[in-house]
Design an enzyme around this catalytic site. Structure first.
Site, PDB file in Angstrom:
ATOM      1  N   CYS A 136       0.864  -1.190   0.000  1.00  0.00           N
ATOM      2  CA  CYS A 136       0.000   0.000   0.000  1.00  0.00           C
ATOM      3  C   CYS A 136       0.894   1.231   0.000  1.00  0.00           C
ATOM      4  O   CYS A 136       1.194   1.805   1.032  1.00  0.00           O
ATOM      5  CB  CYS A 136      -0.909  -0.005   1.221  1.00  0.00           C
ATOM      6  SG  CYS A 136      -1.912   1.465   1.403  1.00  0.00           S
ATOM      7  N   GLU A 186      -5.110  -8.936  -2.905  1.00  0.00           N
ATOM      8  CA  GLU A 186      -5.245  -8.897  -1.434  1.00  0.00           C
ATOM      9  C   GLU A 186      -4.406  -7.766  -0.875  1.00  0.00           C
ATOM     10  O   GLU A 186      -3.320  -7.478  -1.372  1.00  0.00           O
ATOM     11  CB  GLU A 186      -4.790 -10.245  -0.865  1.00  0.00           C
ATOM     12  CG  GLU A 186      -4.862 -10.370   0.641  1.00  0.00           C
ATOM     13  CD  GLU A 186      -3.547 -10.029   1.362  1.00  0.00           C
ATOM     14  OE1 GLU A 186      -3.554 -10.001   2.595  1.00  0.00           O
ATOM     15  OE2 GLU A 186      -2.534  -9.803   0.670  1.00  0.00           O
ATOM     16  N   ARG A 203      -7.708 -11.030  11.766  1.00  0.00           N
ATOM     17  CA  ARG A 203      -6.863 -10.544  10.669  1.00  0.00           C
ATOM     18  C   ARG A 203      -7.769 -10.045   9.542  1.00  0.00           C
ATOM     19  O   ARG A 203      -8.260 -10.833   8.727  1.00  0.00           O
ATOM     20  CB  ARG A 203      -5.953 -11.667  10.159  1.00  0.00           C
ATOM     21  CG  ARG A 203      -4.873 -11.196   9.177  1.00  0.00           C
ATOM     22  CD  ARG A 203      -4.049 -12.364   8.670  1.00  0.00           C
ATOM     23  NE  ARG A 203      -2.888 -11.923   7.899  1.00  0.00           N
ATOM     24  CZ  ARG A 203      -1.705 -11.610   8.415  1.00  0.00           C
ATOM     25  NH1 ARG A 203      -1.502 -11.711   9.717  1.00  0.00           N
ATOM     26  NH2 ARG A 203      -0.714 -11.204   7.635  1.00  0.00           N
ATOM     27  N   ARG A 247      -8.474  -8.220   6.122  1.00  0.00           N
ATOM     28  CA  ARG A 247      -7.810  -7.898   4.866  1.00  0.00           C
ATOM     29  C   ARG A 247      -8.861  -7.596   3.799  1.00  0.00           C
ATOM     30  O   ARG A 247      -9.945  -8.185   3.804  1.00  0.00           O
ATOM     31  CB  ARG A 247      -6.939  -9.077   4.391  1.00  0.00           C
ATOM     32  CG  ARG A 247      -5.702  -9.329   5.257  1.00  0.00           C
ATOM     33  CD  ARG A 247      -4.709  -8.191   5.131  1.00  0.00           C
ATOM     34  NE  ARG A 247      -3.472  -8.395   5.840  1.00  0.00           N
ATOM     35  CZ  ARG A 247      -3.239  -8.007   7.087  1.00  0.00           C
ATOM     36  NH1 ARG A 247      -4.206  -7.432   7.786  1.00  0.00           N
ATOM     37  NH2 ARG A 247      -2.060  -8.193   7.644  1.00  0.00           N
TER      38      ARG A 247
END
Length: 323
Positions: A58, A105, A148, A150
């Site tokens: 990112c 992802e 988690r 995502r």
């Protein structure tokens, strides 16, 4: 990702990984050496494929140049918007090879990065390439004992399948039952080297107390044996502070690399040929395998439905032309 799509009936025809230690792990498990730096690879040299699967950092996307071009009335494409980011390489491969679908992802924060501008550029770039785009933030704790979150971005080729009304894709995942807990992934006989030293344990307690006094939420995390852990990160090798296991009469301990693998849903047959430090980095950077497998099967199912529909439409057209 490879394990997930293998389980969904896929066959990997190409892979890229620049990190030499990750390449070692990949080779040990799949018997293939992945290509190195994808930015140096000619997209046309990549084999034809049905599904492109990728993760990308990112990074800040430059939009200053885009704004200027728009003010001058000039069109901007993904080449302008995303040049210099790894996402650009995803786009150029999609453009060159036109796979039926893709799955990308990334971290949950991709949605809010740079006040939402980064994600806007990503969506626009994929749609500009003529893909029908879907996205959703999913939590790994539906499949493993780890919180988690995502974002998954899935797309289907509109040049091949047409536009909006043709698609029925949804992120209808099937959570694992019963819900996994930390106790399920722990090894029974753990080497003492994974137990925190007195010095590190005192430091972590003092650090947590200091931040608590300041009103911050920073600190170590003792994982509940009958619950889920925090998110495993690539920095886990430093002190293991985000996920510690309590021990009777001793300082807490880190997870072992094998436990980290299990926390991400890797099978115990998965080989770990690298040092603990590199293994922690790799599993911290990895994905929750059974979650990805679940989504992979949904993508494959939608491709099969779209292919079948396309074949029917062609037959219909031939019949009507003859008629």
């Amino acid at each position: 990702m490879r394990i997930a799509f293998d389980q969904a009936g896929g066959r990997c025809v190409y892979s890229s990984e620049w990190n030499k230690y990750s390449q070692q792990t990949y080779l040990a498990n799949f018997g293939e050496q992945p290509e190195g730096d994808i930015t140096q690879v000619d997209a046309d040299s990549i084999p034809d494929h049905d599904i492109l699967v990728a993760g990308f950092p990112c990074q800040p996307f430059s939009i200053a140049g885009v704004s200027k071009k728009q003010s001058l009335g000039r069109a901007t494409g993904f080449e302008d918007k995303t040049q210099g980011t790894l996402f650009f390489d995803v786009c150029r491969i999609l453009k060159a090879k036109r796979p039926k679908a893709f799955m990308l992802e990334n971290v949950k924060n991709l949605c809010s990065h740079d006040k939402g501008r980064t994600f806007k550029v990503i969506r626009e770039s994929l749609e500009e390439l003529d893909y029908e785009v879907y996205y959703k933030v999913l939590d790994g704790q539906d499949f493993v004992p780890q919180h988690r979150e995502r974002i998954l971005i899935v797309g289907f080729d509109r040049k091949r399948y047409g536009h909006g009304y043709n698609y029925k894709f949804e992120f209808n995942i099937t959570p694992k039952e019963p819900k996994p807990v930390i106790r399920d992934i722990l090894e029974t006989d753990v080497d003492s080297r994974y137990t925190l030293s007195d010095k590190l344990w005192i430091y972590l307690q003092n650090y947590a107390a200091k931040h608590k006094a300041a009103g911050n939420g920073f600190g170590y995390g003792i994982a509940p044996l009958d619950g889920v852990s925090r998110t495993l990160s690539a920095r886990y090798y430093k002190d293991g502070s985000e996920i510690l296991i309590e021990q009777l009469g001793k300082n807490p301990r880190r997870l072992t690399p094998r436990e980290c693998a299990r926390l991400q849903g890797f099978p115990d047959s998965f080989k770990i040929p690298v040092s603990d430090t590199q293994a922690y980095r790799q599993f911290g950077n990895s994905v929750v395998v059974p979650l990805m497998e679940n989504v992979a099967s949904l993508i494959v199912k939608e491709i099969e439905r779209l292919d079948h529909k396309s074949a029917e439409d062609r037959d219909e057209m031939i019949i009507s032309e003859v008629g």
